[in-house]
Scaffold this motif. Structure first.
Motif, PDB file in Angstrom:
ATOM      1  N   MET A  92     -36.940 -50.058 -46.608  1.00 39.17           N
ATOM      2  CA  MET A  92     -36.172 -50.914 -45.704  1.00 39.17           C
ATOM      3  C   MET A  92     -34.865 -51.362 -46.346  1.00 39.17           C
ATOM      4  O   MET A  92     -33.807 -51.339 -45.708  1.00 39.17           O
ATOM      5  N   ASP A  93     -34.906 -51.760 -47.609  1.00 39.56           N
ATOM      6  CA  ASP A  93     -33.683 -52.182 -48.305  1.00 39.56           C
ATOM      7  C   ASP A  93     -32.674 -51.041 -48.381  1.00 39.56           C
ATOM      8  O   ASP A  93     -31.465 -51.241 -48.171  1.00 39.56           O
ATOM      9  N   ALA A  94     -33.159 -49.830 -48.667  1.00 43.17           N
ATOM     10  CA  ALA A  94     -32.264 -48.680 -48.771  1.00 43.17           C
ATOM     11  C   ALA A  94     -31.632 -48.351 -47.426  1.00 43.17           C
ATOM     12  O   ALA A  94     -30.420 -48.070 -47.344  1.00 43.17           O
ATOM     13  N   ALA A  95     -32.424 -48.380 -46.362  1.00 44.86           N
ATOM     14  CA  ALA A  95     -31.899 -48.075 -45.030  1.00 44.86           C
ATOM     15  C   ALA A  95     -30.850 -49.096 -44.604  1.00 44.86           C
ATOM     16  O   ALA A  95     -29.791 -48.737 -44.065  1.00 44.86           O
ATOM     17  N   ARG A  96     -31.141 -50.361 -44.856  1.00 49.48           N
ATOM     18  CA  ARG A  96     -30.181 -51.402 -44.477  1.00 49.48           C
ATOM     19  C   ARG A  96     -28.887 -51.283 -45.275  1.00 49.48           C
ATOM     20  O   ARG A  96     -27.796 -51.554 -44.750  1.00 49.48           O
ATOM     21  N   SER A  97     -28.974 -50.865 -46.522  1.00 53.52           N
ATOM     22  CA  SER A  97     -27.761 -50.704 -47.331  1.00 53.52           C
ATOM     23  C   SER A  97     -26.880 -49.586 -46.800  1.00 53.52           C
ATOM     24  O   SER A  97     -25.678 -49.535 -47.102  1.00 53.52           O
ATOM     25  N   LEU A  98     -27.475 -48.692 -45.988  1.00 53.44           N
ATOM     26  CA  LEU A  98     -26.707 -47.623 -45.358  1.00 53.44           C
ATOM     27  C   LEU A  98     -26.234 -48.015 -43.957  1.00 53.44           C
ATOM     28  O   LEU A  98     -25.703 -47.179 -43.210  1.00 53.44           O
ATOM     29  N   ILE A 146     -42.237 -47.972 -59.239  1.00 54.55           N
ATOM     30  CA  ILE A 146     -43.469 -48.182 -58.476  1.00 54.55           C
ATOM     31  C   ILE A 146     -44.491 -47.203 -59.028  1.00 54.55           C
ATOM     32  O   ILE A 146     -44.390 -45.997 -58.807  1.00 54.55           O
ATOM     33  N   GLU A 147     -45.451 -47.706 -59.761  1.00 56.12           N
ATOM     34  CA  GLU A 147     -46.401 -46.831 -60.441  1.00 56.12           C
ATOM     35  C   GLU A 147     -47.808 -46.873 -59.852  1.00 56.12           C
ATOM     36  O   GLU A 147     -48.628 -46.028 -60.143  1.00 56.12           O
ATOM     37  N   ASP A 148     -48.096 -47.875 -59.037  1.00 55.09           N
ATOM     38  CA  ASP A 148     -49.443 -47.990 -58.477  1.00 55.09           C
ATOM     39  C   ASP A 148     -49.337 -48.247 -56.985  1.00 55.09           C
ATOM     40  O   ASP A 148     -50.009 -49.095 -56.423  1.00 55.09           O
ATOM     41  N   GLY A 149     -48.434 -47.514 -56.308  1.00 53.53           N
ATOM     42  CA  GLY A 149     -48.219 -47.713 -54.885  1.00 53.53           C
ATOM     43  C   GLY A 149     -49.196 -46.912 -54.045  1.00 53.53           C
ATOM     44  O   GLY A 149     -50.197 -46.401 -54.524  1.00 53.53           O
ATOM     45  N   GLY A 150     -48.851 -46.809 -52.771  1.00 54.12           N
ATOM     46  CA  GLY A 150     -49.694 -46.044 -51.860  1.00 54.12           C
ATOM     47  C   GLY A 150     -50.860 -46.814 -51.311  1.00 54.12           C
ATOM     48  O   GLY A 150     -51.764 -46.232 -50.716  1.00 54.12           O
ATOM     49  N   LYS A 151     -50.836 -48.138 -51.464  1.00 57.52           N
ATOM     50  CA  LYS A 151     -51.962 -48.958 -50.982  1.00 57.52           C
ATOM     51  C   LYS A 151     -51.400 -50.093 -50.139  1.00 57.52           C
ATOM     52  O   LYS A 151     -51.475 -51.256 -50.503  1.00 57.52           O
ATOM     53  N   GLU A 152     -50.819 -49.737 -48.989  1.00 59.91           N
ATOM     54  CA  GLU A 152     -50.205 -50.743 -48.138  1.00 59.91           C
ATOM     55  C   GLU A 152     -50.271 -50.328 -46.679  1.00 59.91           C
ATOM     56  O   GLU A 152     -50.577 -49.170 -46.362  1.00 59.91           O
ATOM     57  N   VAL A 153     -49.985 -51.279 -45.784  1.00 61.29           N
ATOM     58  CA  VAL A 153     -50.014 -51.011 -44.345  1.00 61.29           C
ATOM     59  C   VAL A 153     -48.881 -50.044 -43.990  1.00 61.29           C
ATOM     60  O   VAL A 153     -47.716 -50.324 -44.283  1.00 61.29           O
ATOM     61  N   PRO A 154     -49.182 -48.898 -43.375  1.00 66.90           N
ATOM     62  CA  PRO A 154     -48.112 -47.959 -43.007  1.00 66.90           C
ATOM     63  C   PRO A 154     -47.354 -48.422 -41.771  1.00 66.90           C
ATOM     64  O   PRO A 154     -47.855 -49.197 -40.960  1.00 66.90           O
ATOM     65  N   MET A 155     -46.138 -47.945 -41.640  1.00 70.19           N
ATOM     66  CA  MET A 155     -45.264 -48.271 -40.521  1.00 70.19           C
ATOM     67  C   MET A 155     -45.049 -49.771 -40.397  1.00 70.19           C
ATOM     68  O   MET A 155     -45.065 -50.339 -39.307  1.00 70.19           O
ATOM     69  N   ALA A 156     -44.833 -50.415 -41.533  1.00 68.53           N
ATOM     70  CA  ALA A 156     -44.539 -51.849 -41.512  1.00 68.53           C
ATOM     71  C   ALA A 156     -43.156 -52.107 -40.943  1.00 68.53           C
ATOM     72  O   ALA A 156     -42.904 -53.159 -40.344  1.00 68.53           O
ATOM     73  N   ALA A 157     -42.237 -51.158 -41.133  1.00 67.22           N
ATOM     74  CA  ALA A 157     -40.863 -51.331 -40.669  1.00 67.22           C
ATOM     75  C   ALA A 157     -40.274 -49.976 -40.313  1.00 67.22           C
ATOM     76  O   ALA A 157     -40.740 -48.927 -40.779  1.00 67.22           O
ATOM     77  N   ASP A 209     -41.578 -46.282 -42.452  1.00 70.66           N
ATOM     78  CA  ASP A 209     -42.285 -45.963 -43.690  1.00 70.66           C
ATOM     79  C   ASP A 209     -43.656 -45.405 -43.330  1.00 70.66           C
ATOM     80  O   ASP A 209     -44.242 -45.775 -42.313  1.00 70.66           O
ATOM     81  N   LEU A 210     -44.176 -44.527 -44.142  1.00 74.72           N
ATOM     82  CA  LEU A 210     -45.440 -43.856 -43.818  1.00 74.72           C
ATOM     83  C   LEU A 210     -46.293 -43.704 -45.073  1.00 74.72           C
ATOM     84  O   LEU A 210     -46.590 -42.594 -45.524  1.00 74.72           O
ATOM     85  N   ARG A 224     -33.686 -38.248 -45.670  1.00 77.00           N
ATOM     86  CA  ARG A 224     -33.314 -37.856 -47.037  1.00 77.00           C
ATOM     87  C   ARG A 224     -32.259 -38.806 -47.603  1.00 77.00           C
ATOM     88  O   ARG A 224     -32.325 -39.200 -48.778  1.00 77.00           O
ATOM     89  N   ALA A 225     -31.291 -39.166 -46.762  1.00 74.82           N
ATOM     90  CA  ALA A 225     -30.245 -40.076 -47.224  1.00 74.82           C
ATOM     91  C   ALA A 225     -30.823 -41.431 -47.617  1.00 74.82           C
ATOM     92  O   ALA A 225     -30.420 -42.029 -48.627  1.00 74.82           O
ATOM     93  N   VAL A 226     -31.770 -41.928 -46.837  1.00 74.82           N
ATOM     94  CA  VAL A 226     -32.406 -43.209 -47.149  1.00 74.82           C
ATOM     95  C   VAL A 226     -33.186 -43.111 -48.457  1.00 74.82           C
ATOM     96  O   VAL A 226     -33.114 -43.997 -49.321  1.00 74.82           O
ATOM     97  N   LEU A 227     -33.945 -42.023 -48.626  1.00 77.65           N
ATOM     98  CA  LEU A 227     -34.725 -41.858 -49.851  1.00 77.65           C
ATOM     99  C   LEU A 227     -33.817 -41.720 -51.070  1.00 77.65           C
ATOM    100  O   LEU A 227     -34.104 -42.275 -52.143  1.00 77.65           O
ATOM    101  N   GLU A 228     -32.728 -41.005 -50.909  1.00 78.97           N
ATOM    102  CA  GLU A 228     -31.789 -40.882 -52.029  1.00 78.97           C
ATOM    103  C   GLU A 228     -31.202 -42.241 -52.398  1.00 78.97           C
ATOM    104  O   GLU A 228     -31.058 -42.564 -53.589  1.00 78.97           O
ATOM    105  N   ARG A 229     -30.861 -43.060 -51.373  1.00 74.78           N
ATOM    106  CA  ARG A 229     -30.355 -44.399 -51.659  1.00 74.78           C
ATOM    107  C   ARG A 229     -31.419 -45.242 -52.358  1.00 74.78           C
ATOM    108  O   ARG A 229     -31.101 -46.124 -53.156  1.00 74.78           O
ATOM    109  N   ALA A 230     -32.695 -44.967 -52.075  1.00 75.40           N
ATOM    110  CA  ALA A 230     -33.787 -45.706 -52.724  1.00 75.40           C
ATOM    111  C   ALA A 230     -34.074 -45.182 -54.128  1.00 75.40           C
ATOM    112  O   ALA A 230     -34.961 -45.695 -54.815  1.00 75.40           O
TER     113      ALA A 230
END
Length: 438
Positions: A136-142, A266-277, A290-291, A357-363
């Motif tokens: 979300m932070d990366a997308a908003r920065s774009l 982020i080393e222990d991710g992947g444990k969160e509610v998907p599609m939060a934003a 997010d997925l 891809r652009a959002v992920l690159e910004r992240a």
């Protein structure tokens, strides 16, 4: 829930075939009005365990809960009480008002009633995981309008770091249509699970009940009112098997790809509610979110894309869903479905994947790749204005359809809340309740 009853000591005023959001909401309104309602559900009624094994058995068996065909890699539906609402991401997209208004349908009263009843709203910040927040932070920065999405989740019951949304929530935090079936049963309705309806019965030009196989035994259930809610694939199949379809059924499916990339920090991710934003570009017909997926599902995506080098990068891989509003097409057969992406669909995917891809690159992501597409929202196969009227009745008096198959056109967003509104509206209509009072 009664999943084993095969003999009945009463007749029924109404039969509801299927217990997803549309059928469950219609049946509950009828039961609450005093009607004797029988739910027939092809899947099971076992408690939700929140395991990969249970989810796969309900939704990933080819030919049963899933379909593999040509260039639509995987089409998923869930055969269980509550339907696909038991394994979805609990995202509550509002109904496309203009799409229904074109057919004289106003879903606002039903939507208001659901807002007063259901846990609808964005997640609190404490339940937005680090992966979703970073995207979300990366997308908003774009300059993108990336924002928290409305969810059908009870925050107080949600366990941060649980990750089971897609497997089925065993804690009661994520709403599903099972809750409506429970309400209906309390009001006197009967649920018969593992009941595969084989034919819709018509006598003297009117609906007369259904034939089904229950626990391996053929049964006939008479009723003057039948609500068919077997889903975007199941409903047209049953209509065709009953000689009530005037030609093959085309459909839309809301195809999805996952765009993934690994990050540091982020080393222990992947444990969160998907599609939060996420965000929705309605004019383009593309939605993003997010997925975050459980490890085994992430690995299946990576393997499907041929990225075996990323199989063990789940804990620090960000994922963005790109969902498109696809063209209606393809065909639903008696034991198969077939649909290919059209050139406009491919152009949408190209555009959406480029932005992701652009959002992920910004992240700060590296090793970015996209999965093959899949889908989970088949609909439009018995569309309003084509095969049912604005009251959802077919050409056969007493036979109605209330599921994603009746949605009059694709719009590319999760249909759960729309189906709830359609079901409530139909339930009020059949029970003789004036929706203006809501």
């Amino acid at each position: 829930m009664d999943s084993s009853r095969t003999t009945f000591d009463s007749t029924f005023d109404a039969i509801v075939v299927g217990t997803g959001p549309g059928g469950a909401s219609t049946g509950r309104e009828l039961a609450r009005s005093g009607a004797r309602v029988l739910f027939l559900e092809q899947g099971d009624a076992a408690p939700i365990a929140g395991t990969l094994t249970q989810m796969a058995a309900r939704a990933a068996v080819p030919g049963k809960g899933a379909f593999l065909h040509r260039d639509l890699s995987l089409l998923v539906r869930a055969l269980t009480t509550g339907g696909t609402s038991t394994i979805n991401f609990a995202t509550a997209a509002p109904p496309p008002a203009a799409l229904f208004a074109a057919h004289g349908i106003d879903l606002a009263p039903a939507l208001d009633a659901w807002h007063a009843e259901l846990p609808l709203g964005p997640l609190p910040d404490t339940l937005v995981g680090p992966m979703a927040a970073r995207i979300m932070d990366a997308a908003r920065s774009l300059g993108q309008d990336w924002h928290k999405l409305d969810k059908m989740i009870r925050p107080a019951a949600c366990r941060s770091g649980c990750w089971r949304c897609v497997y089925g929530c065993p804690f009661g935090a994520k709403w599903s249509a099972r809750e409506l079936v429970d309400d209906a049963v309390k009001a006197g309705a009967v649920l018969q699970a593992r009941a595969r309806v084989t034919r819709l019965l018509v006598r003297e030009g009117r609906a007369a009940g259904v034939d089904a196989v229950v626990d391996g035994r053929p049964r006939s259930f008479p009723a003057p009112l039948v609500v068919l809610a077997a889903g975007g694939i199941g409903s047209p199949r049953l209509l065709a098997a009953s000689g009530l379809m005037d030609g093959p059924a085309a459909f839309f499916s809301d195809p999805v790809v996952a765009v993934m990339g690994s990050v540091d920090g982020i080393e222990d991710g992947g444990k969160e509610v998907p599609m939060a934003a996420g965000m929705h570009h309605g004019a383009d017909g593309i939605a993003y979110a997010d997925l975050t997926l459980p490890g085994p599902m992430y690995q299946a995506f990576a393997a499907q894309a041929g990225r075996f080098d990323r199989l063990f990068a789940h804990a620090h891989t960000l994922s963005i869903m790109v969902k498109i509003r696809d063209e209606v097409g393809g065909r639903i057969g008696p034991r198969w479905v077939d649909k290919t992406l059209q050139p406009p669909d491919r152009r949408k995917f190209d555009q959406g994947i480029g932005l992701a891809r652009a959002v992920l690159e910004r992240a700060g992501a590296r090793h970015i790749f996209a999965s093959h597409h899949f889908a989970a929202h088949p609909g439009g196969s018995v569309a309003i204005g084509e095969r049912v009227g604005s009251d959802l009745q077919t050409a056969v008096p007493g036979l109605y359809v209330c599921d994603a198959s009746v949605i009059p056109g694709p719009w590319g967003l999760p249909p759960t809340l729309t189906l709830l509104c359609l079901g409530r509206r139909l339930g009020w209509q059949l029970a003789g309740i004036d929706q203006k009072q809501y």
